[in-house]
Design an enzyme around this catalytic site. Structure first.
Site, PDB file in Angstrom:
ATOM      1  CB  SER A 152      -0.895   0.017   1.242  1.00 13.43           C
ATOM      2  OG  SER A 152      -1.618   1.237   1.308  1.00 13.43           O
ATOM      3  CE1 TYR A 166      -4.324  -1.710   4.636  1.00 16.77           C
ATOM      4  CE2 TYR A 166      -3.186   0.383   4.340  1.00 16.77           C
ATOM      5  CZ  TYR A 166      -3.824  -0.718   3.803  1.00 16.77           C
ATOM      6  OH  TYR A 166      -3.940  -0.855   2.447  1.00 16.77           O
TER       7      TYR A 166
HETATM    8  N1  LIG Z   1      -8.595  -0.084  -2.046  1.00 15.98           N
HETATM    9  C1  LIG Z   1      -7.562   0.702  -1.888  1.00 15.98           C
HETATM   10  O1  LIG Z   1      -7.640   1.931  -2.065  1.00 15.98           O
HETATM   11  C2  LIG Z   1      -6.230   0.112  -1.496  1.00 15.98           C
HETATM   12  C3  LIG Z   1      -5.127   0.968  -1.402  1.00 15.98           C
HETATM   13  C4  LIG Z   1      -3.900   0.451  -1.073  1.00 15.98           C
HETATM   14  C5  LIG Z   1      -3.762  -0.910  -0.854  1.00 15.98           C
HETATM   15  N2  LIG Z   1      -4.840  -1.719  -0.928  1.00 15.98           N
HETATM   16  C6  LIG Z   1      -4.630  -3.157  -0.672  1.00 15.98           C
HETATM   17  O2  LIG Z   1      -5.184  -3.927  -1.714  1.00 15.98           O
HETATM   18  C7  LIG Z   1      -5.658  -5.172  -1.196  1.00 15.98           C
HETATM   19  C8  LIG Z   1      -7.111  -5.353  -1.592  1.00 15.98           C
HETATM   20  O3  LIG Z   1      -7.825  -4.290  -1.026  1.00 15.98           O
HETATM   21  P1  LIG Z   1      -9.345  -4.004  -1.358  1.00 15.98           P
HETATM   22  O4  LIG Z   1      -9.490  -2.547  -1.251  1.00 15.98           O
HETATM   23  O5  LIG Z   1      -9.744  -4.694  -2.619  1.00 15.98           O
HETATM   24  O6  LIG Z   1     -10.011  -4.712  -0.097  1.00 15.98           O
HETATM   25  P2  LIG Z   1     -11.449  -5.383   0.107  1.00 15.98           P
HETATM   26  O7  LIG Z   1     -12.395  -4.949  -0.952  1.00 15.98           O
HETATM   27  O8  LIG Z   1     -11.816  -5.185   1.523  1.00 15.98           O
HETATM   28  O9  LIG Z   1     -11.119  -6.912  -0.101  1.00 15.98           O
HETATM   29  C9  LIG Z   1     -10.329  -7.609   0.811  1.00 15.98           C
HETATM   30  C10 LIG Z   1     -10.315  -9.066   0.402  1.00 15.98           C
HETATM   31  O10 LIG Z   1      -9.509  -9.795   1.331  1.00 15.98           O
HETATM   32  C11 LIG Z   1     -10.205 -10.958   1.723  1.00 15.98           C
HETATM   33  N3  LIG Z   1      -9.828 -11.285   3.086  1.00 15.98           N
HETATM   34  C12 LIG Z   1      -9.830 -10.446   4.163  1.00 15.98           C
HETATM   35  N4  LIG Z   1      -9.479 -11.110   5.280  1.00 15.98           N
HETATM   36  C13 LIG Z   1      -9.239 -12.389   4.897  1.00 15.98           C
HETATM   37  C14 LIG Z   1      -8.849 -13.572   5.587  1.00 15.98           C
HETATM   38  N5  LIG Z   1      -8.643 -13.560   6.917  1.00 15.98           N
HETATM   39  N6  LIG Z   1      -8.694 -14.702   4.891  1.00 15.98           N
HETATM   40  C15 LIG Z   1      -8.917 -14.737   3.561  1.00 15.98           C
HETATM   41  N7  LIG Z   1      -9.281 -13.654   2.844  1.00 15.98           N
HETATM   42  C16 LIG Z   1      -9.453 -12.503   3.511  1.00 15.98           C
HETATM   43  C17 LIG Z   1     -11.685 -10.599   1.620  1.00 15.98           C
HETATM   44  O11 LIG Z   1     -12.498 -11.725   1.372  1.00 15.98           O
HETATM   45  P3  LIG Z   1     -13.425 -12.382   2.522  1.00 15.98           P
HETATM   46  O12 LIG Z   1     -14.089 -11.263   3.254  1.00 15.98           O
HETATM   47  O13 LIG Z   1     -14.360 -13.269   1.792  1.00 15.98           O
HETATM   48  O14 LIG Z   1     -12.481 -13.158   3.371  1.00 15.98           O
HETATM   49  C18 LIG Z   1     -11.696  -9.689   0.402  1.00 15.98           C
HETATM   50  O15 LIG Z   1     -11.850 -10.453  -0.768  1.00 15.98           O
HETATM   51  C19 LIG Z   1      -5.466  -5.118   0.314  1.00 15.98           C
HETATM   52  O16 LIG Z   1      -4.260  -5.779   0.663  1.00 15.98           O
HETATM   53  C20 LIG Z   1      -5.338  -3.630   0.584  1.00 15.98           C
HETATM   54  O17 LIG Z   1      -4.606  -3.343   1.745  1.00 15.98           O
HETATM   55  C21 LIG Z   1      -6.084  -1.242  -1.227  1.00 15.98           C
END
Ligand SMILES: NC(=O)c1ccc[n+]([C@@H]2O[C@H](COP(=O)([O-])OP(=O)(O)OC[C@H]3O[C@@H](n4cnc5c(N)ncnc54)[C@H](OP(=O)(O)O)[C@@H]3O)[C@@H](O)[C@H]2O)c1
Length: 259
Positions: A152, A166
């Site tokens: 991130s 985080y």
């Molecule tokens: N969105 C942003 O702006 C942003 C920015 C920087 C970095 N990121 C990074 O990008 C990645 C994806 O983010 P996102 O925004 O797409 O998040 P999101 O929509 O909340 O999705 C998170 C995913 O992780 C899975 N997950 C969470 N806990 C888990 C566990 N204990 N075991 C297995 N699966 C798990 C969830 O599935 P289940 O709930 O079904 O388990 C979900 O599919 C993350 O690492 C985040 O830190 C995102």
């Protein structure tokens, strides 16, 4: 596709696993891989969401859902056992599953600390450790296996919010990437990270319009990230074009977003 584009960027025929691939950035990545001809496994806790996502993606190519909670070693081992029963090698591992808790310094409790640290940093480490036989079986001198850790921008810059577990876990993931890359290079396994900026997904919060506008204004490219942005980066790192890139961190954020 021209010969040069095909030679450098085709990843058709490879096998990948994307954690958290049923929604948000993980679903974007999984869809891109499936469309690129990659046999793709997605992992998550929510069975209905995971099976629905895999069924949708299977209309475009090959996609299978593996249910599992990656926050514990037992959960990781169960997922690895299921993948290992189906595949003898893994070409691309995308450690994308993540969690963010917004808590002030005074509010942070043990669960608020352990939740993000376990899924953002511990899970990628133990998944890589347990998947080493499959990754080693894939990697060759010319075409290494690829581990792509989704870190991130918050792990490398100070955002104007308090989310300590985080930022610590994401900074840890970026540095873990460098350490593992050095150790695994002789095994023909590349380990890289991507540092996304702001992408629309479930992990964030729905900010008021003035906050939303302030976020956009703080991004030099003046927009949020899109599916093409993240998929393009993953295909680059997973293809022949990215074969000489390891231990690196690629920001995909529209500029240095937090100044
Ligand atoms: N969105 C942003 O702006 C942003 C920015 C920087 C970095 N990121 C990074 O990008 C990645 C994806 O983010 P996102 O925004 O797409 O998040 P999101 O929509 O909340 O999705 C998170 C995913 O992780 C899975 N997950 C969470 N806990 C888990 C566990 N204990 N075991 C297995 N699966 C798990 C969830 O599935 P289940 O709930 O079904 O388990 C979900 O599919 C993350 O690492 C985040 O830190 C995102």
């Amino acid at each position: 596709m021209s010969d040069i584009i095909s030679k450098l960027f085709s990843i058709s025929g490879k096998t990948a696993m994307v954690t958290g691939g049923a929604n948000g950035i993980g679903l974007m990545i999984a869809r891109g891989l499936v469309e690129a001809g990659v046999k793709t496994y997605i992992v998550g806790r929510n069975v209905t969401k995971g099976e629905n996502a895999a069924a949708e993606l299977a209309k475009l190519g090959q996609c299978t859902f593996i249910p599992g909670d990656l926050s514990s070693l037992a959960g990781i081992e169960a997922v690895v056992a299921e993948l290992s029963a189906k595949e003898s090698k893994l070409d691309i591992l995308v450690n994308n599953a993540g969690l963010l808790t917004l808590q002030t310094l005074e509010e942070v409790d043990e669960a608020g600390w352990d939740g993000p640290v376990n899924i953002n940093m511990k899970a990628p480490f133990f998944l890589i450790q347990k998947l080493l036989p499959l990754l080693r079986a894939s990697g060759t001198y010319d075409d290494p296996a690829r581990v792509i850790n989704i870190g991130s921008a918050g792990g490398i810059e100070n955002a104007p919010i308090e989310y300590y577990s985080y930022i610590a876990s994401k900074a840890g993931l970026h540095h873990l990437t460098r350490g593992l890359a050095k150790y695994l290079a002789p095994d023909n396994i590349n380990v890289v990270s991507i540092a996304p900026g702001v992408f629309p997904s479930d992990i964030g919060y729905e900010p008021p319009i003035e906050v939303h506008n302030a976020i956009i204004a703080s991004i030099p490219r003046q927009r949020l990230g899109t599916e093409d942005d993240i998929v393009g980066a993953v295909i680059y790192l997973a293809s022949r074009a990215g074969a000489f890139i390891t231990a690196s961190m690629l920001p995909v954020d529209g500029g240095k977003i937090y100044g």
